[in-house]
Scaffold this active site. Sequence first.
Site, short mmCIF file in Angstrom:
data_model
loop_
_atom_site.label_atom_id
_atom_site.label_comp_id
_atom_site.label_asym_id
_atom_site.label_seq_id
_atom_site.Cartn_x
_atom_site.Cartn_y
_atom_site.Cartn_z
N HIS A 23 49.84 46.52 48.44
CA HIS A 23 49.96 47.99 48.39
C HIS A 23 48.63 48.60 48.83
CE1 HIS A 23 47.73 47.48 44.66
NE2 HIS A 23 48.70 46.73 44.16
N GLU A 24 48.53 49.92 48.71
CA GLU A 24 47.32 50.62 49.17
C GLU A 24 46.05 50.16 48.46
OE1 GLU A 24 45.92 52.97 51.46
OE2 GLU A 24 47.60 52.01 52.47
N HIS B 73 45.35 47.07 47.59
CA HIS B 73 44.89 45.90 48.36
C HIS B 73 44.32 46.36 49.71
CE1 HIS B 73 48.30 44.06 45.91
NE2 HIS B 73 47.27 43.33 45.55
N GLN C 15 38.42 40.69 35.11
CA GLN C 15 38.39 39.64 36.14
C GLN C 15 37.10 39.74 36.97
OE1 GLN C 15 41.93 38.20 38.47
NE2 GLN C 15 41.18 39.64 39.97
N SER D 217 51.28 45.70 41.93
CA SER D 217 52.49 45.07 42.45
C SER D 217 53.60 45.11 41.40
CB SER D 217 52.22 43.61 42.81
OG SER D 217 51.10 43.53 43.64
N1 LIG Z 1 45.26 49.85 42.26
C1 LIG Z 1 44.33 49.01 42.70
N2 LIG Z 1 43.16 49.50 43.17
C2 LIG Z 1 42.20 48.65 43.60
N3 LIG Z 1 42.31 47.32 43.63
C3 LIG Z 1 43.47 46.79 43.18
C4 LIG Z 1 44.53 47.60 42.70
N4 LIG Z 1 45.55 46.81 42.32
C5 LIG Z 1 45.15 45.55 42.55
N5 LIG Z 1 43.90 45.53 43.07
C6 LIG Z 1 43.09 44.36 43.37
O1 LIG Z 1 43.71 43.55 44.35
C7 LIG Z 1 43.35 42.18 44.12
C8 LIG Z 1 44.59 41.37 44.07
O2 LIG Z 1 45.35 41.77 42.94
P1 LIG Z 1 46.87 41.41 42.71
O3 LIG Z 1 47.40 40.75 43.93
O4 LIG Z 1 47.02 40.75 41.39
O5 LIG Z 1 47.52 42.85 42.70
P2 LIG Z 1 48.04 43.74 41.54
O6 LIG Z 1 48.69 44.91 42.11
O7 LIG Z 1 46.91 43.88 40.54
O8 LIG Z 1 49.16 42.88 40.92
P3 LIG Z 1 49.58 42.81 39.42
O9 LIG Z 1 50.85 43.51 39.36
O10 LIG Z 1 49.64 41.32 39.28
O11 LIG Z 1 48.53 43.40 38.55
C9 LIG Z 1 42.57 42.14 42.80
O12 LIG Z 1 41.18 42.11 43.09
C10 LIG Z 1 42.97 43.46 42.16
O13 LIG Z 1 42.01 43.95 41.25
C1 LIG Z 2 42.11 36.92 42.08
C2 LIG Z 2 43.55 36.42 42.11
C3 LIG Z 2 44.09 36.51 43.53
C4 LIG Z 2 43.54 34.94 41.71
O1 LIG Z 2 44.83 34.41 41.75
C5 LIG Z 2 44.42 37.21 41.12
O2 LIG Z 2 44.00 37.04 39.82
C6 LIG Z 2 44.56 38.66 41.49
O3 LIG Z 2 45.37 38.94 42.34
O4 LIG Z 2 43.84 39.51 40.93
N1 BAL Z 3 45.70 40.93 39.09
C1 BAL Z 3 45.86 40.00 37.97
C2 BAL Z 3 46.74 38.88 38.27
C3 BAL Z 3 47.67 38.56 37.16
O1 BAL Z 3 48.14 39.49 36.48
O2 BAL Z 3 47.98 37.39 36.95
#
Ligand SMILES: Nc1ncnc2c1ncn2[C@@H]1O[C@H](COP(=O)(O)OP(=O)(O)OP(=O)(O)O)[C@@H](O)[C@H]1O
Ligand SMILES: CC(C)(CO)[C@@H](O)C(=O)[O-]
Ligand code: BAL
Length: 287
Positions: A35-36, A38, A154, A187
């Site tokens: 998403h945005e 990432h 993290q 996500s």
């Molecule tokens: N809203 C956000 N703003 C900035 N960085 C983000 C955001 N959401 C996720 N990230 C970062 O993207 C990287 C990958 O995270 P991940 O793929 O677990 O996504 P997520 O959206 O956090 O998924 P989840 O639903 O598992 O929390 C991590 O470093 C996470 O902190």
């Molecule tokens: C850093 C990471 C990719 C490790 O699986 C996960 O914890 C996440 O998406 O934040």
């Molecule tokens: N962004 C964190 C990954 C997890 O929830 O496992």
Amino acid sequence: MEVIHSIADLRSRIKDYRRKNDQSVGFVPTMGYLHEGHASLLRKARAQSGLVVLSIFVNPLQFGPGEDFERYPRNTERDLQLAEAAGVDLVFMPSVSEMYPSPTRTTVSVTGLTSRLCGASRPGHFDGVATVVSKLFHIVQPDQAFFGLKDAQQVAVIEQMVQDLNLGIEIVPCPILREADGLAMSSRNVYLSEEERKEALVLSQSLQKAKAFVESHTAFTPQELESLVSQHIATSSLAIIDYVEVLAYPTLEPFKNSHHTHSIIIALAVKFGKTRLIDNLILQVGK
Ligand SMILES: Nc1ncnc2c1ncn2[C@@H]1O[C@H](COP(=O)(O)OP(=O)(O)OP(=O)(O)O)[C@@H](O)[C@H]1O
Ligand SMILES: CC(C)(CO)[C@@H](O)C(=O)[O-]
Ligand code: BAL
């Protein structure tokens, strides 16, 4: 943009780049369903690094029994479009057997920082994160790695790991991206029903209330902030609080009152139905 599935191919591709260029390698590890939030990490990597490597890997080691490893959302086609648009050079998408060909007998475990917040409510989670991130760091050998502050614990854990193991990688923390109404992008937001999605707004609202409280008080205790945040979250009948905690950041140590620290985190994890969401706010406080 090139999509690579094997560790050997990725290694030789990066080695090749290093031989021909003296620019830095930037790395963004993710679990996909991009998403945005990432995209903001990828754009930052694009601006700062010569070669941008993205990994997409849903890491089984960091999910506990009964968590959502099996149903974690996946959409490779859309992920690759977003990655291409953000200027990624290499996408590493290994299979589980490529990353873990035999039972893992080596685990990276960061102690102390992992005893609270998500470390307490998801036992073993940060061992899984530190182990996979350390494997990915050894494979990619980046100069910089970009992590979102949505997962602020993290970031602290990875920074500690890099320091303790002398990995020599710069960790670049990136701000939380939010939807227009304030919900932190994740996500997992896709799991929410329409009603849960509306009610999930209490999370970012509660953090904003805490921010206003901090700005209008010269001194406060963590408990004052915790109850203010919890009470606002409790206005949603669908919200089930996992934790609301106010700690010093990045040490994640408790403190007695705001005179005893410079920087605090207000961190929360809340379930709406089966969906567990996290959010946080990091604030500087006057001494
Ligand atoms: N809203 C956000 N703003 C900035 N960085 C983000 C955001 N959401 C996720 N990230 C970062 O993207 C990287 C990958 O995270 P991940 O793929 O677990 O996504 P997520 O959206 O956090 O998924 P989840 O639903 O598992 O929390 C991590 O470093 C996470 O902190
Ligand atoms: C850093 C990471 C990719 C490790 O699986 C996960 O914890 C996440 O998406 O934040
Ligand atoms: N962004 C964190 C990954 C997890 O929830 O496992």
